[in-house]
Design a protein around this motif. Structure first.
Motif, PDB file in Angstrom:
ATOM      1  N   PHE A 280       0.854  -1.187   0.000  1.00 28.82           N
ATOM      2  CA  PHE A 280       0.000   0.000   0.000  1.00 28.82           C
ATOM      3  C   PHE A 280       0.887   1.234   0.000  1.00 28.82           C
ATOM      4  O   PHE A 280       1.795   1.350   0.825  1.00 28.82           O
ATOM      5  CB  PHE A 280      -0.907   0.010   1.237  1.00 28.82           C
TER       6      PHE A 280
ATOM      7  N   PRO B 199       0.294   5.202   0.257  1.00 27.98           N
ATOM      8  CA  PRO B 199      -0.719   6.233   0.458  1.00 27.98           C
ATOM      9  C   PRO B 199      -0.501   7.444  -0.437  1.00 27.98           C
ATOM     10  O   PRO B 199       0.635   7.811  -0.749  1.00 27.98           O
ATOM     11  CB  PRO B 199      -0.563   6.609   1.929  1.00 27.98           C
TER      12      PRO B 199
ATOM     13  N   ASN C  22      -4.159   6.145   7.557  1.00 25.01           N
ATOM     14  CA  ASN C  22      -5.285   5.259   7.847  1.00 25.01           C
ATOM     15  C   ASN C  22      -5.158   4.794   9.278  1.00 25.01           C
ATOM     16  O   ASN C  22      -4.179   4.151   9.633  1.00 25.01           O
ATOM     17  CB  ASN C  22      -5.286   4.058   6.894  1.00 25.01           C
TER      18      ASN C  22
ATOM     19  N   LYS D 239      -6.999  -0.899  10.738  1.00 25.47           N
ATOM     20  CA  LYS D 239      -6.186  -2.010  10.272  1.00 25.47           C
ATOM     21  C   LYS D 239      -6.814  -2.529   8.989  1.00 25.47           C
ATOM     22  O   LYS D 239      -8.025  -2.604   8.854  1.00 25.47           O
ATOM     23  CB  LYS D 239      -6.141  -3.106  11.330  1.00 25.47           C
ATOM     24  N   PHE D 240      -5.972  -2.910   8.041  1.00 23.13           N
ATOM     25  CA  PHE D 240      -6.462  -3.376   6.749  1.00 23.13           C
ATOM     26  C   PHE D 240      -7.345  -4.609   6.882  1.00 23.13           C
ATOM     27  O   PHE D 240      -8.200  -4.849   6.056  1.00 23.13           O
ATOM     28  CB  PHE D 240      -5.288  -3.670   5.810  1.00 23.13           C
TER      29      PHE D 240
ATOM     30  N   GLY E  69     -11.308  -4.885   6.341  1.00 21.34           N
ATOM     31  CA  GLY E  69     -11.952  -5.025   5.049  1.00 21.34           C
ATOM     32  C   GLY E  69     -12.487  -6.417   4.771  1.00 21.34           C
ATOM     33  O   GLY E  69     -13.350  -6.593   3.936  1.00 21.34           O
TER      34      GLY E  69
ATOM     35  N   ARG F 155     -14.258   1.142   8.381  1.00 16.49           N
ATOM     36  CA  ARG F 155     -13.994  -0.147   7.741  1.00 16.49           C
ATOM     37  C   ARG F 155     -13.592  -0.017   6.285  1.00 16.49           C
ATOM     38  O   ARG F 155     -13.660  -0.989   5.537  1.00 16.49           O
ATOM     39  CB  ARG F 155     -15.222  -1.035   7.872  1.00 16.49           C
TER      40      ARG F 155
ATOM     41  N   VAL G 134     -10.494   1.626   3.501  1.00 14.56           N
ATOM     42  CA  VAL G 134      -9.129   2.136   3.424  1.00 14.56           C
ATOM     43  C   VAL G 134      -9.124   3.302   2.450  1.00 14.56           C
ATOM     44  O   VAL G 134      -9.393   3.132   1.256  1.00 14.56           O
ATOM     45  CB  VAL G 134      -8.151   1.049   2.936  1.00 14.56           C
ATOM     46  N   SER G 135      -8.865   4.511   2.948  1.00 12.60           N
ATOM     47  CA  SER G 135      -8.780   5.696   2.099  1.00 12.60           C
ATOM     48  C   SER G 135      -7.402   5.739   1.463  1.00 12.60           C
ATOM     49  O   SER G 135      -6.391   5.641   2.149  1.00 12.60           O
ATOM     50  CB  SER G 135      -9.015   6.965   2.924  1.00 12.60           C
TER      51      SER G 135
ATOM     52  N   MET H 163      -2.887   0.417  -4.027  1.00 12.09           N
ATOM     53  CA  MET H 163      -2.810  -0.817  -3.262  1.00 12.09           C
ATOM     54  C   MET H 163      -2.708  -1.981  -4.237  1.00 12.09           C
ATOM     55  O   MET H 163      -3.366  -1.983  -5.280  1.00 12.09           O
ATOM     56  CB  MET H 163      -4.062  -0.972  -2.398  1.00 12.09           C
TER      57      MET H 163
ATOM     58  N   ASP I 245     -11.806   5.077  -1.718  1.00  9.38           N
ATOM     59  CA  ASP I 245     -11.893   4.345  -0.450  1.00  9.38           C
ATOM     60  C   ASP I 245     -12.263   2.904  -0.753  1.00  9.38           C
ATOM     61  O   ASP I 245     -13.373   2.640  -1.214  1.00  9.38           O
ATOM     62  CB  ASP I 245     -12.974   4.937   0.460  1.00  9.38           C
TER      63      ASP I 245
END
Length: 185
Positions: A5, A7, A19, A22-23, A26, A49, A51-52, A59, A171
């Motif tokens: 990832f 950002p 963020n 935690k990933f 998802g 919930r 991930v921006s 990602m 997101d």
């Protein structure tokens, strides 16, 4: 699983997005549309919930356990962004490019066509609200038979198509594999 990832930046164009989640959150699956966008508590719950990515963030997701996604009739995987409808049919969208590959090498990714600046949003992630099915991708559209990696990259200059206001970028809510298989030994 998460391969990597990177950002992107916040609306100010300087600060990298962070963020606080935690990933792993998802994996609980896609969150469905808000019927009442004034429900701040529910909106914050959903935001916790996803991930921006930030503008230009990206990602790479890897299919686990030596598995792969195969091209079969119809869509092969679905990407869910927190797209929602509000106020007389307006739609809040943040777009990302989607690329696929058998390797994680950046030069090997083949990209679905996506050019929101010129009105082409077919092939982008972040178009269809979750409760309307999310964004389905068919490997046949780009002539690929099997993949192990999916790269999602914010378009970099995201703005809300309905109102023109800035966003913090794409997101990711969830990804669903429709035609996943384990390689034969």
């Amino acid at each position: 699983k998460l391969n990597r990832f990177l950002p992107g930046k916040r609306d100010d164009g300087i600060t990298k997005i962070t963020n606080s989640i935690k990933f792993i959150k998802g994996i609980y699956g896609p969150d469905y549309n808000l019927e009442d966008t004034s429900d701040v508590k529910r909106l914050e719950e959903i935001r916790s919930r996803v991930v921006s990515f930030g503008h230009g963030g990206e990602m790479v997701l890897e299919i686990m356990n030596d598995g792969f996604i195969a091209d079969e009739p119809g869509p092969d995987f679905v990407i869910y962004e927190n797209v929602f409808r509000y106020s007389k049919g307006k739609i809040y969208q943040e777009f990302a490019h989607v690329g696929v590959s058998l390797t994680s090498n950046d030069k090997d990714f083949i990209w679905f066509r996506c050019d929101p600046d010129n009105g082409n949003i077919k092939g982008c992630a972040g178009v269809v609200p979750t409760d309307e099915g999310g964004d389905a991708f068919d490997l046949a559209e780009i002539g690929i038979r099997n993949i192990k990696f999916v790269k999602i990259k914010d378009v970099g200059n995201n703005y809300n198509m309905a109102g023109g206001e800035n966003t913090e970028g794409f997101d990711l809510d969830a990804m669903e594999v429709l035609h996943g298989y384990k390689e034969k030994q």
